[in-house]
Design a protein around this motif. Sequence first.
Motif, PDB file in Angstrom:
ATOM      1  N   TYR A   1     -16.071   4.742 -12.975  1.00  0.00           N
ATOM      2  CA  TYR A   1     -15.818   5.263 -11.626  1.00  0.00           C
ATOM      3  C   TYR A   1     -16.416   6.655 -11.538  1.00  0.00           C
ATOM      4  O   TYR A   1     -16.070   7.541 -12.326  1.00  0.00           O
ATOM      5  CB  TYR A   1     -14.313   5.319 -11.350  1.00  0.00           C
ATOM      6  N   PHE A   2     -17.328   6.874 -10.572  1.00  0.00           N
ATOM      7  CA  PHE A   2     -18.033   8.147 -10.440  1.00  0.00           C
ATOM      8  C   PHE A   2     -17.891   8.629  -9.003  1.00  0.00           C
ATOM      9  O   PHE A   2     -18.375   7.983  -8.067  1.00  0.00           O
ATOM     10  CB  PHE A   2     -19.508   7.963 -10.800  1.00  0.00           C
ATOM     11  N   ASP A   3     -17.218   9.760  -8.805  1.00  0.00           N
ATOM     12  CA  ASP A   3     -16.962  10.280  -7.463  1.00  0.00           C
ATOM     13  C   ASP A   3     -17.230  11.779  -7.446  1.00  0.00           C
ATOM     14  O   ASP A   3     -16.498  12.561  -8.057  1.00  0.00           O
ATOM     15  CB  ASP A   3     -15.515   9.996  -7.055  1.00  0.00           C
ATOM     16  N   VAL A   4     -18.284  12.183  -6.747  1.00  0.00           N
ATOM     17  CA  VAL A   4     -18.604  13.605  -6.564  1.00  0.00           C
ATOM     18  C   VAL A   4     -18.735  13.915  -5.069  1.00  0.00           C
ATOM     19  O   VAL A   4     -19.474  14.807  -4.661  1.00  0.00           O
ATOM     20  CB  VAL A   4     -19.904  13.990  -7.305  1.00  0.00           C
ATOM     21  N   SER A   5     -18.010  13.197  -4.251  1.00  0.00           N
ATOM     22  CA  SER A   5     -18.104  13.357  -2.797  1.00  0.00           C
ATOM     23  C   SER A   5     -17.515  14.687  -2.347  1.00  0.00           C
ATOM     24  O   SER A   5     -16.681  15.287  -3.027  1.00  0.00           O
ATOM     25  CB  SER A   5     -17.376  12.199  -2.107  1.00  0.00           C
ATOM     26  N   LYS A   6     -18.002  15.154  -1.190  1.00  0.00           N
ATOM     27  CA  LYS A   6     -17.470  16.354  -0.525  1.00  0.00           C
ATOM     28  C   LYS A   6     -17.507  17.584  -1.423  1.00  0.00           C
ATOM     29  O   LYS A   6     -16.529  18.313  -1.551  1.00  0.00           O
ATOM     30  CB  LYS A   6     -16.037  16.101  -0.042  1.00  0.00           C
ATOM     31  N   ASN A   7     -18.644  17.816  -2.050  1.00  0.00           N
ATOM     32  CA  ASN A   7     -18.795  18.971  -2.939  1.00  0.00           C
ATOM     33  C   ASN A   7     -19.969  19.868  -2.565  1.00  0.00           C
ATOM     34  O   ASN A   7     -20.317  20.767  -3.329  1.00  0.00           O
ATOM     35  CB  ASN A   7     -18.958  18.508  -4.391  1.00  0.00           C
ATOM     36  N   GLN A   8     -20.598  19.606  -1.413  1.00  0.00           N
ATOM     37  CA  GLN A   8     -21.746  20.396  -0.963  1.00  0.00           C
ATOM     38  C   GLN A   8     -22.870  20.401  -2.003  1.00  0.00           C
ATOM     39  O   GLN A   8     -23.577  21.392  -2.188  1.00  0.00           O
ATOM     40  CB  GLN A   8     -21.323  21.831  -0.625  1.00  0.00           C
ATOM     41  N   LEU A   9     -23.025  19.301  -2.702  1.00  0.00           N
ATOM     42  CA  LEU A   9     -24.072  19.186  -3.712  1.00  0.00           C
ATOM     43  C   LEU A   9     -25.447  19.130  -3.056  1.00  0.00           C
ATOM     44  O   LEU A   9     -25.626  18.541  -1.989  1.00  0.00           O
ATOM     45  CB  LEU A   9     -23.856  17.934  -4.557  1.00  0.00           C
ATOM     46  N   THR A  10     -26.432  19.742  -3.706  1.00  0.00           N
ATOM     47  CA  THR A  10     -27.812  19.691  -3.247  1.00  0.00           C
ATOM     48  C   THR A  10     -28.664  19.021  -4.318  1.00  0.00           C
ATOM     49  O   THR A  10     -28.196  18.660  -5.388  1.00  0.00           O
ATOM     50  CB  THR A  10     -28.331  21.110  -2.965  1.00  0.00           C
ATOM     51  N   GLY A  11     -29.946  18.878  -4.015  1.00  0.00           N
ATOM     52  CA  GLY A  11     -30.842  18.248  -4.972  1.00  0.00           C
ATOM     53  C   GLY A  11     -30.918  16.751  -4.783  1.00  0.00           C
ATOM     54  O   GLY A  11     -30.546  16.222  -3.726  1.00  0.00           O
ATOM     55  N   THR A  12     -31.375  16.041  -5.781  1.00  0.00           N
ATOM     56  CA  THR A  12     -31.578  14.596  -5.705  1.00  0.00           C
ATOM     57  C   THR A  12     -30.608  13.864  -6.625  1.00  0.00           C
ATOM     58  O   THR A  12     -29.958  14.466  -7.475  1.00  0.00           O
ATOM     59  CB  THR A  12     -33.020  14.241  -6.113  1.00  0.00           C
ATOM     60  N   ILE A  13     -30.527  12.567  -6.421  1.00  0.00           N
ATOM     61  CA  ILE A  13     -29.727  11.718  -7.300  1.00  0.00           C
ATOM     62  C   ILE A  13     -30.573  11.390  -8.531  1.00  0.00           C
ATOM     63  O   ILE A  13     -31.662  10.828  -8.413  1.00  0.00           O
ATOM     64  CB  ILE A  13     -29.301  10.421  -6.596  1.00  0.00           C
ATOM     65  N   SER A  14     -30.075  11.742  -9.691  1.00  0.00           N
ATOM     66  CA  SER A  14     -30.854  11.564 -10.920  1.00  0.00           C
ATOM     67  C   SER A  14     -31.077  10.088 -11.242  1.00  0.00           C
ATOM     68  O   SER A  14     -30.191   9.248 -11.044  1.00  0.00           O
ATOM     69  CB  SER A  14     -30.132  12.236 -12.092  1.00  0.00           C
ATOM     70  N   SER A  15     -32.273   9.806 -11.740  1.00  0.00           N
ATOM     71  CA  SER A  15     -32.585   8.431 -12.136  1.00  0.00           C
ATOM     72  C   SER A  15     -31.773   7.989 -13.343  1.00  0.00           C
ATOM     73  O   SER A  15     -31.649   6.788 -13.612  1.00  0.00           O
ATOM     74  CB  SER A  15     -34.082   8.298 -12.445  1.00  0.00           C
ATOM     75  N   THR A  16     -31.177   8.943 -14.043  1.00  0.00           N
ATOM     76  CA  THR A  16     -30.367   8.587 -15.219  1.00  0.00           C
ATOM     77  C   THR A  16     -29.081   7.876 -14.831  1.00  0.00           C
ATOM     78  O   THR A  16     -28.382   7.366 -15.721  1.00  0.00           O
ATOM     79  CB  THR A  16     -30.019   9.854 -16.022  1.00  0.00           C
ATOM     80  N   VAL A  17     -28.779   7.825 -13.535  1.00  0.00           N
ATOM     81  CA  VAL A  17     -27.592   7.097 -13.107  1.00  0.00           C
ATOM     82  C   VAL A  17     -27.686   5.634 -13.535  1.00  0.00           C
ATOM     83  O   VAL A  17     -26.667   4.956 -13.734  1.00  0.00           O
ATOM     84  CB  VAL A  17     -27.407   7.207 -11.567  1.00  0.00           C
ATOM     85  N   GLY A  18     -28.895   5.141 -13.704  1.00  0.00           N
ATOM     86  CA  GLY A  18     -29.088   3.757 -14.115  1.00  0.00           C
ATOM     87  C   GLY A  18     -28.607   3.453 -15.513  1.00  0.00           C
ATOM     88  O   GLY A  18     -28.523   2.283 -15.900  1.00  0.00           O
ATOM     89  N   ASN A  19     -28.287   4.510 -16.283  1.00  0.00           N
ATOM     90  CA  ASN A  19     -27.789   4.305 -17.645  1.00  0.00           C
ATOM     91  C   ASN A  19     -26.299   3.983 -17.681  1.00  0.00           C
ATOM     92  O   ASN A  19     -25.772   3.595 -18.727  1.00  0.00           O
ATOM     93  CB  ASN A  19     -28.053   5.551 -18.490  1.00  0.00           C
ATOM     94  N   LEU A  20     -25.624   4.151 -16.528  1.00  0.00           N
ATOM     95  CA  LEU A  20     -24.179   3.903 -16.484  1.00  0.00           C
ATOM     96  C   LEU A  20     -23.944   2.414 -16.244  1.00  0.00           C
ATOM     97  O   LEU A  20     -23.530   1.983 -15.168  1.00  0.00           O
ATOM     98  CB  LEU A  20     -23.541   4.751 -15.376  1.00  0.00           C
ATOM     99  N   GLU A  21     -24.178   1.625 -17.257  1.00  0.00           N
ATOM    100  CA  GLU A  21     -24.268   0.172 -17.101  1.00  0.00           C
ATOM    101  C   GLU A  21     -22.982  -0.488 -16.645  1.00  0.00           C
ATOM    102  O   GLU A  21     -23.017  -1.564 -16.039  1.00  0.00           O
ATOM    103  CB  GLU A  21     -24.736  -0.449 -18.428  1.00  0.00           C
TER     104      GLU A  21
END
Length: 391
Positions: A1-21
Amino acid sequence: YFDVSKNQLTGTISSTVGNLEVLSHFNAGDNQLTGSVPETMYNLTRLKTLDVGDNKLTGTISENMRNLQFLEIVNMKMNHFSGPVPEAFGLMPDLRYLWIDHNEITGLVPKLTNAIARMEEVTFSNNKLYGPILAANTDQGPGAVTVLRLSSIFPTFGYLDKLETLELHGNDLSGDFDNIVHIQSLEVLSISGNFGSTLPTQLAGMKKLQYLDLNNCSLYGTIPMIFENMKELVHFSVTDNKLVGSIPSFLGKLTSLTHLFLDDNKLIGTIPKELGDMNYLSIFTAENNNLVGSIPSELARLEMLSTLLLSGNNLEGSIPDELCMRDIDMLRIDSTTISSEFCTSYNTNVSGTAKKKMSTESIIEAHHCLVQAEARRQRKLPNLPPPNYHG
């Protein structure tokens, strides 16, 4: 479970997210993320929730979405996605909620014939889609859809006997009400477009209707008596149309009504005193019509009344003392024929401009947001970011 919502994050979504099988829930909504959704996201075959709504993401929605066969919730609304909608959404067996509104998506509406029977919310509004959304006849049986929001397309509806909310937003809508009036399960019906029609008598069959928004529909004719028996109605808005005749007195029988918007029509006659029987009425606006006569003192009986907007008419006389004594937040008369000796406690001038100014549109937007929030609370839907309402 990955939740980083509502944090005013900038930048891009890392391609390494694909490693969270083994990831089943990915929520990065309500931030300021840019770039596109990485292709590696579609390697997460166990994913059930994909929420990237309310960001600044661009690019297309990948056809590799078909790899995510366990998805139940997809929220990609309020970004800058472009291109077509993948047909894969119609093939996902567990998909319940699909929000892709407020983007720059183009092309044909995706075929959801196989999935619509089990989906509960579908929103395509504020894109550039066209074509039919549902087949008139489907062998999938009654649909479970309770909320359907579209834009610039007029659908042909099948067996959506559980549909509770229907919103059709856009300026290029065409067709008639025949595809809508048979959906007697509707509680919220919100339309803004160009129908060029009279109010259909079949609306009388919608006994559950609570929220009726028919703004800017090029409606003509009079307000028919069909609404007399809509006892559940709490919001009735027909602003910016071509309605004629007088304000019907039978509206006073709608004792559950809280908001009545009749602005920008061609209504004539006087304001019926029967409106004073609407115990829960809090907002009454009828600006920019051809109303005459005086303001009935019976309106002072409306203990919930907070907004009264009647400018742009030919009213005369004075505002009743009983009404002036009420704690009304916004009072706008704006008529040179109204006596200037009224409601000094509101610090008004001869035009009747109230101490608080707020457009009718912003009032409707604010109330609409509250209605949807309450509907979501009662159905215990996922707590996803709200639409980008303003005003």
